[in-house]
Design an enzyme around this catalytic site. Sequence first.
Site: not given
Ligand code: FPP
Length: 246
Positions: A26, A74
């Site tokens: 996150d 998501n």
């Molecule tokens: C949450 O942070 C993150 C995600 C929903 C996506 C995670 C995906 C990756 C790291 C890339 C692909 C994965 C792999 C395994 C190659 P957020 O966007 O909710 O952060 P925020 O709370 O700051 O908005």
Amino acid sequence: MVFGRKREKLRLDPENIPAHIAVIMDGNGRWAQKRGLPRTAGHSAGSEAFQRAAEHLSDLGVNYFTVYAFSTENWKRPQEEVGAIMGLLDRYLHKAIREMAQKNIRLRFFGDLSPLSDSLKTLIAETDSISACTSGMQVNVCLNYGGRDELTRAARQLAQECVRGSLRPEDISEDLVSARLYSAGIPDPDLMIRPGGELRLSNFLLWQNAYSEFYFTDTLWPDMNEAELDRAIAVYQRRKRRYGGI
Ligand code: FPP
């Protein structure tokens, strides 16, 4: 306070390395916003942090590393962001196919993969066949995954077995439920890490995290480096795990 902060490498007990570490990656969006970049740049940095973490945890002797890459919820994000995350997965899978054997990493995917693109499904099938020949740390990527969805599917499967007559309701045990989850055959996480400052589980491994030790940090996932992962493990090593006992 930065002045005088200790920077030396933490000494970890090699006999007490968690066998299974799970991470909610996150804080990617906020990491990007802080830098005036689009959220997708945060996911890109998050993907790099994931790959660095996998290498480090494998070096430490962790057996299973499970990450929350994309939840069943998501899909509600803007199409551009969903597309960017899928693109990063595609890129990672191509790289993994080239490097998995040499790095001795196994890859598994937890979640309903049916809505994914045909090209992602083909890449995943390819990583499955490479994983059959490797023996090192297993990386579980949770993709279109939700803990409630996983438990609902397990309940449906058990109900179908009862209707067919291959199972009696009174024989349903915790082991039988576990065996119908995506994580069947894998030990539960010892340590669950959530960067990004939120203190919740967000539908992640609801069954499997029953007795995990939790480590929460304000660090945003793209900034989670080897030192902070070591700090989480050091905190874990100081915990007394009682599993409901005394
Ligand atoms: C949450 O942070 C993150 C995600 C929903 C996506 C995670 C995906 C990756 C790291 C890339 C692909 C994965 C792999 C395994 C190659 P957020 O966007 O909710 O952060 P925020 O709370 O700051 O908005």
